[in-house]
Design a protein around this motif. Sequence first.
Motif, PDB file in Angstrom:
ATOM      1  N   GLN A  20      -9.112  -6.088 -13.985  1.00  0.00           N
ATOM      2  CA  GLN A  20      -9.583  -5.014 -14.841  1.00  0.00           C
ATOM      3  C   GLN A  20      -8.973  -5.203 -16.215  1.00  0.00           C
ATOM      4  O   GLN A  20      -7.759  -5.301 -16.347  1.00  0.00           O
ATOM      5  N   ALA A  41     -12.703   0.575  -8.956  1.00  0.00           N
ATOM      6  CA  ALA A  41     -11.497  -0.221  -9.188  1.00  0.00           C
ATOM      7  C   ALA A  41     -10.374   0.302  -8.300  1.00  0.00           C
ATOM      8  O   ALA A  41     -10.494   1.353  -7.677  1.00  0.00           O
ATOM      9  N   VAL A  48     -15.229  -1.057 -12.338  1.00  0.00           N
ATOM     10  CA  VAL A  48     -15.294  -2.372 -12.966  1.00  0.00           C
ATOM     11  C   VAL A  48     -16.708  -2.913 -12.815  1.00  0.00           C
ATOM     12  O   VAL A  48     -17.400  -2.613 -11.848  1.00  0.00           O
TER      13      VAL A  48
END
Length: 121
Positions: A20, A41, A48
């Motif tokens: 990320q 995420a 993401v």
Amino acid sequence: MRRLLSLTAELIDFPRHLSQHPGGFVISEHPLSTLVPVENAAMADRTVIQWDKDDLDATGLMKVDCLALGMLTAIRKCLAMLQQHGLHSGRMDAIPDEDTPTYDMISAADTIGVRATSTTW
């Protein structure tokens, strides 16, 4: 050893890992989830995109990279200071898009010492 080298050669140019980017944003006219695959995420309330930066470039989606966490901190502190003095809600999504003089200066890359002209902040 030949098999190991052969398998290793197949991995060249594959992504090394999923990660990320803490200062990366993708902007689109439509909800992003209707355009690219999005997943949750590890961090709560974060998502993401499953594509890398090259894939985003190929599609023409706008990506913004604030590579320095210091810049993100400066933005956060600026919004907090505006909120403390009653000049703004402190939220980025509350910055008005009708502040034409400021956006004209940004478009012309004349951003040294820019201050917003809007009184609605």
